[in-house]
Motif scaffolding. Structure first.
Motif, short mmCIF file in Angstrom:
data_model
loop_
_atom_site.label_atom_id
_atom_site.label_comp_id
_atom_site.label_asym_id
_atom_site.label_seq_id
_atom_site.Cartn_x
_atom_site.Cartn_y
_atom_site.Cartn_z
N VAL A 414 41.83 28.92 42.58
CA VAL A 414 43.26 29.22 42.65
C VAL A 414 43.86 29.27 41.25
CG1 VAL A 414 45.48 28.46 43.56
CG2 VAL A 414 43.43 28.23 44.96
N LEU A 415 43.47 28.33 40.41
CA LEU A 415 43.97 28.33 39.04
C LEU A 415 43.48 29.56 38.28
CD1 LEU A 415 45.35 27.01 36.62
CD2 LEU A 415 43.28 25.66 36.25
N THR A 416 42.25 29.97 38.51
CA THR A 416 41.73 31.16 37.82
C THR A 416 42.46 32.42 38.27
OG1 THR A 416 39.57 30.06 37.76
CG2 THR A 416 39.62 32.41 37.27
N LEU A 417 42.79 32.50 39.55
CA LEU A 417 43.57 33.64 40.03
C LEU A 417 44.96 33.66 39.39
CD1 LEU A 417 43.94 36.08 41.87
CD2 LEU A 417 44.57 34.50 43.74
N ALA A 418 45.58 32.50 39.25
CA ALA A 418 46.88 32.44 38.59
C ALA A 418 46.77 32.84 37.12
CB ALA A 418 47.46 31.03 38.73
N SER A 441 55.32 29.48 36.71
CA SER A 441 55.61 29.05 38.09
C SER A 441 55.41 30.19 39.08
CB SER A 441 57.05 28.54 38.17
OG SER A 441 57.25 27.49 37.25
N ALA A 442 55.83 31.40 38.72
CA ALA A 442 55.67 32.55 39.61
C ALA A 442 54.21 32.92 39.80
CB ALA A 442 56.46 33.73 39.05
N CYS A 443 53.43 32.85 38.75
CA CYS A 443 51.99 33.16 38.87
C CYS A 443 51.28 32.16 39.76
CB CYS A 443 51.34 33.19 37.49
SG CYS A 443 51.85 34.55 36.44
N LEU A 444 51.62 30.89 39.63
CA LEU A 444 50.97 29.88 40.46
C LEU A 444 51.37 30.04 41.93
CD1 LEU A 444 49.19 27.39 40.64
CD2 LEU A 444 51.18 25.98 40.07
N TYR A 445 52.63 30.31 42.17
CA TYR A 445 53.04 30.52 43.56
C TYR A 445 52.37 31.75 44.17
CZ TYR A 445 56.04 31.71 47.51
OH TYR A 445 56.50 32.04 48.77
N LEU A 446 52.27 32.84 43.40
CA LEU A 446 51.63 34.04 43.92
C LEU A 446 50.15 33.79 44.21
CD1 LEU A 446 51.90 37.03 44.63
CD2 LEU A 446 51.51 37.58 42.21
N ALA A 447 49.47 33.02 43.38
CA ALA A 447 48.06 32.71 43.61
C ALA A 447 47.90 31.84 44.84
CB ALA A 447 47.47 32.01 42.39
N LYS A 500 31.49 36.72 37.59
CA LYS A 500 31.26 35.54 38.44
C LYS A 500 31.76 34.26 37.78
CE LYS A 500 27.22 37.44 40.81
NZ LYS A 500 25.77 37.25 41.10
N ILE A 501 31.81 34.25 36.46
CA ILE A 501 32.31 33.05 35.77
C ILE A 501 33.75 32.78 36.17
CG2 ILE A 501 32.81 32.07 33.50
CD1 ILE A 501 30.47 33.62 32.40
N PHE A 502 34.50 33.84 36.41
CA PHE A 502 35.90 33.72 36.81
C PHE A 502 36.08 33.89 38.31
CE2 PHE A 502 35.98 35.12 32.36
CZ PHE A 502 36.77 34.13 31.80
N PHE A 503 35.03 33.61 39.06
CA PHE A 503 35.06 33.60 40.52
C PHE A 503 35.45 34.96 41.11
CE2 PHE A 503 36.23 29.35 39.01
CZ PHE A 503 35.21 28.59 39.56
N GLU A 504 35.35 36.02 40.32
CA GLU A 504 35.67 37.39 40.78
C GLU A 504 37.05 37.45 41.42
OE1 GLU A 504 32.52 38.57 43.33
OE2 GLU A 504 31.03 38.67 41.73
#
Length: 518
Positions: A414-418, A441-447, A500-504
Motif C-alpha cells: 500500500v505504501l509503495t502504491l502511494a 495525504s491524498a496519495c495515501l488515501y487514494l492507495a 517486482k521490487i516495487f510489487f508491480e
C-alpha cells in the motif's frame, strides 16, 4: 684531448683553501712551531673589532631580558665572588656549626610550569649572613612533594581555586601531560559524581570528600534519578504533551522507548514542517516563462527520475531536486537550452544534501552527454543556491507520506502504491501549487481505496491534520493522472513501478471518482 692542468709556479705556495689555515687544539703545537715558516699569513676580516675592547666582555646566549641591559665584566663578577668568600671566612660560618633541624632556614617553594621541577631555595634570615650557593659543602636540595609550612617557613602559595557562593569549588583543567598524585590541578572527570549530576533533581545536598558515590548511591536510586531527570526535561520542553483522542492509535506512545523512532520529537517536527510550508508555496510561474511550457517540464522531471535510478539515489533527493527546479523557475526566466542544466544542477545540489556518497560532477556532465562544461555546471549550482537563499531544508511530500503511512500502520504494498501515485504527480504541473502535506495525504488515501484496505480513519485525520473534504479535490486530480493514456516519452516512472521490487503496483486496477467517496 686530455684536460688541462693548472701549472704550479711555486711549490712552496699552498693551494689549500683559506679555511684550512684555521688552527685547532690538536694542531696548536704544530702551528706554534711552524708559524715562522708559513708563507701565507692570516687575513684579518674587514672592520673586525680589536681584541682590547672585547677581551673582558662576555655575551650570554639569549642576552639580558631587561630593557637596560648592561654588559657585566667577568672581572667584576669574580671580585664579588671573592668578597663573598672572604666574608664567609671572617665570620667563620660553616655547615658543621649550623644545625638545620633546630634552626631551619626559611624556604620559598617556587612552582614552575612542570610539576616535577619544584626547587627549594635557601633564604637567609634577618640576622644570618648570606651563604653563596657555590660555597664548599653547600648543597641545594630538590624535592617533588609540597609540605605544609612551619612556623619558620614562608611558602609562596599558588592561587586558590575560585569558590562560588554555594561553596562549590571550581577546578581548572591542567594542560600538563604528566600529573602527579600531589598535583593541585584536577580534571573535570576527577570531580564528576552521580550526586552532582542529579543535584538539581533532588535538591541541595552536602557530601564530604571521603564519601564515594558508588557506596552512597545504589544502582536502583541512580536509575530512579535518571527517570526523574528525564521526566523533568519532558515537562520543560513540553514533549509528548499532545493529547490523543479516543479511537486514535497512539503510534508515538507505542514506540516511546525506541531511539530510532524519535517519538518524543516526531509530532513537533512534522508540525514545524507544516508551518514552513506556508512560506514555501510555489506560485503559478509558467505564464511568465516565455520559452517553456508544462510539457517541457514533464520531460525534465522524467529525465531526473532516470538520473535517480541510474545513480541509485534516495527518493528524497529526487523530490528535493524537483522542488529546487520549481523554485528557480518561479523566480527567473529560463530558455530551452538552459532547462536541462537547471535540472542537472538541482540534482547535484540535492544529492550533496541528502546522499551519504553523492555522485561526482563528472557523472552529471556525462549524463548530460557533454552538452555543458564543468564551468557552466558549477556556475549554475552557485546561481541555484543564491536563488533559493541557501535554504535546502524544504518540506517535501515524500517525508510526510512515510510519516502518515507509519502512523496508520499500512502494509508495504500500500505504501509503495502511494509512492507511485506521488511520483507521478511530480510530472503534473497542476500539482506544483498544492501543499506537500496535502499531496501526501491524498496519495495515501487514494492507495488505501485502490487496495480496498480502509478509508480515511480517525488516526490519519489526527496525524495529518486534514479532514477528508480538505483533500478530495487533490485526490480527484491525482486519479485523473492515473487514467491518462501513457505517453512513450514519459514511461520512466511506470516502468520503474512495474518491477517486482516495487510489487508491480503500476498494474493495480484503477477506480472512478465516484468509487473514491466514502
Amino acid at each position: 684531448m686530455a684536460p688541462l692542468k693548472a701549472p704550479l709556479a711555486n711549490k712552496n705556495v699552498s693551494l689549500i683553501p683559506a679555511r684550512a689555515s684555521i688552527t685547532t687544539r690538536s694542531k696548536a703545537g704544530i702551528v706554534n712551531n711552524t708559524q715562522n715558516n708559513m708563507i701565507r699569513a692570516k687575513r684579518k676580516a674587514d672592520c673586525s673589532p680589536s681584541k682590547e675592547t672585547t677581551a673582558n666582555v662576555k655575551r650570554s646566549a639569549f642576552g639580558d631580558i631587561t630593557r637596560n641591559a648592561n654588559v657585566i665584566p667577568i672581572k667584576k663578577a669574580l671580585d664579588e665572588k671573592k668578597n663573598l668568600l672572604k666574608l664567609v671566612d671572617d665570620k667563620k660560618i660553616s655547615l658543621k656549626t649550623v644545625d638545620q633541624k633546630k634552626k631551619p632556614p626559611t624556604k620559598v617553594v617556587v612552582k614552575t610550569k612542570q610539576l616535577s621541577s619544584i626547587r627549594t631555595v635557601v633564604k637567609p634570615k634577618n640576622n644570618e649572613n648570606i651563604v653563596p650557593p657555590d660555597a664548599p659543602g653547600v648543597k641545594i636540595k630538590t624535592r617533588l612533594s609540597i609540605k605544609a609550612p612551619t612556623d619558620t617557613e614562608t611558602v609562596v602559595k599558588v592561587k586558590e581555586p575560585l569558590k562560588e557562593n554555594n561553596g562549590k569549588v571550581k577546578t581548572r583543567l591542567s594542560n600538563e601531560f604528566e600529573k602527579t598524585e600531589e598535583s593541585i590541578y584536577s580534571s573535570a572527570v576527577d570531580e564528576l559524581s552521580i550526586s552532582s549530576i542529579y543535584s538539581s533533581a533532588k535538591g541541595p545536598q552536602t557530601r564530604s570528600k571521603a564519601d564515594s558515590p558508588k557506596e552512597n548511591i545504589p544502582k536502583t536510586e541512580s536509575l530512579s534519578n535518571i527517570s526523574l531527570v528525564a521526566s523533568q526535561l519532558e515537562k520543560q520542553l513540553n514533549l509528548g504533551s499532545h493529547l490523543v483522542p479516543e479511537g486514535v492509535n497512539d503510534f508515538d506512545k507505542e514506540n516511546w522507548n525506541d531511539v530510532n523512532q524519535s517519538s518524543q520529537y516526531a509530532m513537533d517536527i512534522f508540525n514545524y514542517l507544516k508551518e514552513r510550508e506556508k512560506s514555501q508555496i510555489i506560485p503559478d510561474y509558467m505564464p511568465r516563462q516565455v520559452c517553456l511550457n508544462a510539457w517541457m517540464r514533464s520531460l525534465l522531471v522524467d529525465w531526473m527520475v532516470e538520473i535517480q535510478e541510474s545513480f541509485e539515489l534516495n527518493h528524497e533527493t529526487l523530490y528535493l531536486g524537483v522542488k529546487l527546479v520549481d523554485i528557480y523557475l518561479s523566480k527567473l526566466t529560463v530558455d530551452k537550452e538552459t532547462l536541462q542544466l537547471v535540472g542537472a544542477a538541482a540534482m547535484f545540489v540535492a544529492s550533496k544534501f541528502d546522499e551519504r556518497i553523492p555522485p561526482l560532477i563528472d557523472d552529471f556532465l556525462y549524463i548530460c552527454d557533454g552538452a555543458y562544461s564543468r564551468k557552466k555546471l558549477i556556475r549554475m549550482e552557485l546561481n541555484l543556491l543564491k536563488v533559493c537563499g541557501f535554504d535546502l531544508g524544504i518540506s517535501i511530500s515524500y517525508r510526510f507520506l512515510r510519516r502518515y503511512a507509519r502512523c496508520a500502520k499500512v502494509s508495504m504494498p500500500v505504501l509503495t502504491l502511494a509512492r507511485y501515485i506521488l511520483e507521478m504527480s511530480l510530472m503534473n504541473y497542476d500539482a506544483v501549487t498544492i501543499r506537500e502535506s496535502i499531496l501526501a495525504s491524498a496519495c495515501l488515501y487514494l492507495a488505501l481505496k485502490m487496495k480496498k484496505v480502509s478509508g480515511w480513519t480517525p488516526t490519519l485525520e489526527f496525524y495529518t491534520g486534514y479532514k477528508l473534504e480538505d483533500i478530495m479535490s487533490t485526490v480527484y486530480l491525482l486519479n485523473g493522472d492515473l487514467h491518462m493514456k501513457p505517453k512513450p516519452q514519459l514511461m520512466t516512472i511506470r516502468n520503474k513501478y512495474n518491477h517486482k521490487i516495487f510489487f508491480e503496483v503500476a498494474k493495480t486496477p484503477l477506480l472512478e471518482n465516484e468509487d473514491l467517496k466514502e
